[in-house]
Design a protein around this motif. Sequence first.
Motif, mmCIF file in Angstrom:
data_model
loop_
_atom_site.group_PDB
_atom_site.id
_atom_site.type_symbol
_atom_site.label_atom_id
_atom_site.label_comp_id
_atom_site.label_asym_id
_atom_site.label_seq_id
_atom_site.Cartn_x
_atom_site.Cartn_y
_atom_site.Cartn_z
ATOM 1 N N LYS A 42 -6.399 -1.336 -2.630
ATOM 2 C CA LYS A 42 -6.236 0.091 -2.302
ATOM 3 C C LYS A 42 -6.786 0.964 -3.424
ATOM 4 C CE LYS A 42 -3.272 -0.794 1.129
ATOM 5 N NZ LYS A 42 -3.612 -0.826 2.468
ATOM 6 N N TRP A 43 -7.145 2.199 -3.086
ATOM 7 C CA TRP A 43 -7.566 3.214 -4.053
ATOM 8 C C TRP A 43 -6.359 4.076 -4.382
ATOM 9 C CZ3 TRP A 43 -12.354 3.161 -6.144
ATOM 10 C CH2 TRP A 43 -13.319 2.391 -5.514
ATOM 11 N N ASN A 44 -6.210 4.470 -5.654
ATOM 12 C CA ASN A 44 -5.043 5.229 -6.068
ATOM 13 C C ASN A 44 -5.337 6.011 -7.339
ATOM 14 O OD1 ASN A 44 -2.434 6.170 -5.989
ATOM 15 N ND2 ASN A 44 -1.468 4.189 -6.322
ATOM 16 N N GLY A 45 -4.394 6.875 -7.714
ATOM 17 C CA GLY A 45 -4.444 7.546 -9.003
ATOM 18 C C GLY A 45 -4.036 6.554 -10.086
ATOM 19 N N PHE A 46 -3.757 7.051 -11.282
ATOM 20 C CA PHE A 46 -3.456 6.183 -12.416
ATOM 21 C C PHE A 46 -2.051 6.465 -12.912
ATOM 22 C CE2 PHE A 46 -7.911 7.061 -12.088
ATOM 23 C CZ PHE A 46 -8.457 5.785 -12.117
ATOM 24 N N GLY B 280 -0.243 -3.237 -4.182
ATOM 25 C CA GLY B 280 -1.272 -2.274 -3.782
ATOM 26 C C GLY B 280 -2.690 -2.783 -3.925
ATOM 27 N N TYR C 174 -9.606 1.542 -8.148
ATOM 28 C CA TYR C 174 -9.438 0.499 -7.145
ATOM 29 C C TYR C 174 -8.516 -0.569 -7.699
ATOM 30 C CZ TYR C 174 -10.644 -2.904 -3.554
ATOM 31 O OH TYR C 174 -10.591 -3.804 -2.518
ATOM 32 N N LYS C 175 -7.427 -0.841 -7.016
ATOM 33 C CA LYS C 175 -6.428 -1.815 -7.467
ATOM 34 C C LYS C 175 -6.894 -3.221 -7.097
ATOM 35 C CE LYS C 175 -2.111 -2.683 -8.756
ATOM 36 N NZ LYS C 175 -1.761 -3.011 -10.032
ATOM 37 N N SER D 71 -7.229 2.519 -18.927
ATOM 38 C CA SER D 71 -8.254 2.202 -17.924
ATOM 39 C C SER D 71 -9.649 2.552 -18.424
ATOM 40 C CB SER D 71 -7.963 2.959 -16.633
ATOM 41 O OG SER D 71 -6.719 2.585 -16.104
ATOM 42 N N PHE E 106 -3.647 12.128 -11.204
ATOM 43 C CA PHE E 106 -4.946 12.210 -10.554
ATOM 44 C C PHE E 106 -5.854 13.040 -11.442
ATOM 45 C CE2 PHE E 106 -3.999 10.224 -6.589
ATOM 46 C CZ PHE E 106 -2.629 10.395 -6.433
ATOM 47 N N LEU F 232 2.394 9.126 -11.939
ATOM 48 C CA LEU F 232 1.136 8.941 -11.237
ATOM 49 C C LEU F 232 0.284 10.173 -11.501
ATOM 50 C CD1 LEU F 232 -0.583 7.315 -9.231
ATOM 51 C CD2 LEU F 232 0.574 8.536 -7.400
ATOM 52 N N LEU G 197 -10.464 8.190 -8.523
ATOM 53 C CA LEU G 197 -9.476 7.192 -8.117
ATOM 54 C C LEU G 197 -9.868 5.832 -8.677
ATOM 55 C CD1 LEU G 197 -9.092 8.154 -4.348
ATOM 56 C CD2 LEU G 197 -7.557 8.741 -6.234
#
Length: 66
Positions: free
Chosen positions: A38-42, A35, A29-30, A63, A18, A16, A27
């Motif tokens: 939700k917002w997350n790292g890659f 998930g 958006y999935k 991405s 950031f 993961l 971040l």
Amino acid sequence: MDIAGQQMLGNKVLTLAFVRRHGEVLLGYKKCGFGAGKWNGFGGKVEPGETIEDAAKRYISKSQLL
């Protein structure tokens, strides 16, 4: 790029990442799957023979961020 860490899940190595710049964090958006919403790292699975850093770079590139 900062590598946030790795996690062993069964026989899988996951990563993961950031992306940080000037004190800000990018971040994603999935949209679907685990998930979703939700917002997350890659990140994701590290392929055999691949380093954790290379896997993180691949997911960020996939991405189309950088």
